[in-house]
Design a protein around this motif. Sequence first.
Motif, PDB file in Angstrom:
ATOM      1  N   SER A 199     -19.978  36.627 -66.461  1.00  0.00           N
ATOM      2  CA  SER A 199     -21.190  35.841 -66.196  1.00  0.00           C
ATOM      3  C   SER A 199     -21.902  36.328 -64.936  1.00  0.00           C
ATOM      4  N   MET A 211     -35.890  31.533 -70.041  1.00  0.00           N
ATOM      5  CA  MET A 211     -35.246  32.480 -69.128  1.00  0.00           C
ATOM      6  C   MET A 211     -35.096  31.899 -67.721  1.00  0.00           C
ATOM      7  N   ASN A 260     -19.101  43.572 -73.474  1.00  0.00           N
ATOM      8  CA  ASN A 260     -18.020  42.698 -73.955  1.00  0.00           C
ATOM      9  C   ASN A 260     -18.376  42.011 -75.274  1.00  0.00           C
ATOM     10  N   MET A 261     -19.165  42.695 -76.092  1.00  0.00           N
ATOM     11  CA  MET A 261     -19.461  42.157 -77.431  1.00  0.00           C
ATOM     12  C   MET A 261     -18.379  42.582 -78.409  1.00  0.00           C
ATOM     13  N   ILE A 285     -30.871  43.620 -70.307  1.00  0.00           N
ATOM     14  CA  ILE A 285     -30.433  44.295 -71.539  1.00  0.00           C
ATOM     15  C   ILE A 285     -31.548  44.310 -72.574  1.00  0.00           C
ATOM     16  N   LYS A 326     -23.531  39.697 -65.534  1.00  0.00           N
ATOM     17  CA  LYS A 326     -24.715  39.649 -66.406  1.00  0.00           C
ATOM     18  C   LYS A 326     -25.944  39.054 -65.726  1.00  0.00           C
ATOM     19  N   GLU A 327     -25.722  38.362 -64.609  1.00  0.00           N
ATOM     20  CA  GLU A 327     -26.867  37.906 -63.801  1.00  0.00           C
ATOM     21  C   GLU A 327     -27.655  39.116 -63.291  1.00  0.00           C
ATOM     22  N   ILE A 382     -31.949  30.213 -67.525  1.00  0.00           N
ATOM     23  CA  ILE A 382     -30.760  31.060 -67.724  1.00  0.00           C
ATOM     24  C   ILE A 382     -30.434  31.885 -66.475  1.00  0.00           C
ATOM     25  N   TYR A 383     -31.456  32.539 -65.922  1.00  0.00           N
ATOM     26  CA  TYR A 383     -31.225  33.433 -64.778  1.00  0.00           C
ATOM     27  C   TYR A 383     -31.607  32.760 -63.457  1.00  0.00           C
TER      28      TYR A 383
END
Lengths: 236, 289
Positions: free
Chosen positions: B72, B100, B51-52, B80, B75-76, B103-104
């Motif tokens: 979201s 990180m 989705n870029m 990438i 992407k968890e 984030i995760y």
Amino acid sequence: MNTIITMHFQILKSTNYKLKIIWAIILLIYPFVFVAMFSVLPTLNTNNGGNYRICFIYYTYTFFIMYLSIGRQFFSDSKNTFNKFISSTPINFSTALAGQYVSFLIASLLTVVYSVVSLAVSCKLLNISVTVNNLMLSFILPVSAFLLMASIHIPLTLKIGTKNAYIITVFSVSFIVIFGFIYLIITIKNNFMQSRSKIFPELLFYTLNIFPFLPFIIGTLIYIISKKKNPMIYTN
Amino acid sequence: MKNAIEVNFISKKLKNFSLTNVSFNVESGTIMGFVGENGAGKTTTIKAILNMIKCDYGSINIFGTDHIKNESKIKEDIGIVFDEMCFNESLNLTSMNKIMKTIYKQWDEQIFKKHCQRLELPDDKPFKTFSKGMKMKASIACAMSHNAKLLILDEPTSGIDPIMKTEVLDMFQEFVSDEEHSILISSHITNDLERIADAITFIHKGQILLCEDKLSMLERHKLIKCTPQALETIDSSSIIGYRKSKFDCEVLVNDATPYTTSDFVIDQPTIEQIMFFYAKNFKSSTAKV
């Protein structure tokens, strides 16, 4: 000025930490040297207009240097990395953008505190009378210009839609126009009360002082126009 | 078998390039090699999956759900690696670990440290002192440390030395050892894919020319070496492409059974050769149009 900018970026890119520390010290002590240098000029010492000028030039250059040191680092360097990094994570893009703004504002606030304190200390040491009113008035336009540059840079360098980028840009331009206008009105009003003959030289002086920002403003406008012609750049 | 990624007829028109009806699936538990020359559309397709960029037409599902609506959450579960490292160069691996973690939800510090050790990465040096290969390895270590179910890798082995490349490819194979994990790996280094990929998707000038299980693809295609005179006797409908010189020819066919006489030498083509003849055929067919 170009030499200073080039040198600044060369030093930022360099891995020579001694050089970086020396450069950081130069940036930190330059406000004191700057004020000292202007205080010895006969037309810029004790009168009220002189104080305005000192404050104005001081803030203009402080924010110019701040822009080079913080703004460029924050936004330009992140162009290739930040978009990809955020896209690869579960972080919502608006959250990331807000995070960038908050980081930027914190950095700006720290610089503002440093600017005001260093200017006040310099003036005290050199026995120059600068009122709080003058300090605040002279503060508005450079800050507005700086926010404008940063606000344009953020949407241009980060991946947000073209429409949103233009909304932010219009908002930023309105911001500088409104505050710049208020600033000029107050300046003119103050000068009217003192001497009518000073108005136009003062106006010319303040207008000329915007010049340090012009390369950035023109460059940004060219960038916006090229983006408009090719909005795909946003998504590539 | 479930699909980790479903790309359904996506199209995207860019200034000098367009993706046209790109469709393929990545099955769970498999490694899909996404091959194509430079500028073929591999990275653009990956950007669409992430989705870029927004597609003009078509849809993309990841783990069975729309890739935009559940971005979201999806992407968890995705790791990438881009063709170049996307971390701030002043950071190091220790600080990346701290970032990180926030984030995760499933970031595993122990696994991260294990990957860093395995890939021989120093954790205290800033990324700007890293070589290109080290930067790629750092990206790989980060992508594989949050218990992702899917890895999307864009040219992950570029710049990595041959010895460490083997180690990295082993890590990818270990990752898909159960049915839950999948990898979409884009590369033009076909040797790597020949070794680890289960399926191959070949993209050329924004169009999918081939999407097939690797073994059946290699089994189906044969490379015939013959004289220019013998070339005339080959059924043109089975020819995918050929390369002709004054004295001999190389012909890629999808059925070599009729050509067992001494006039023909039948070889097993590599993925690179298959790609070459498909691209060559595409070029001549578009030239005719």
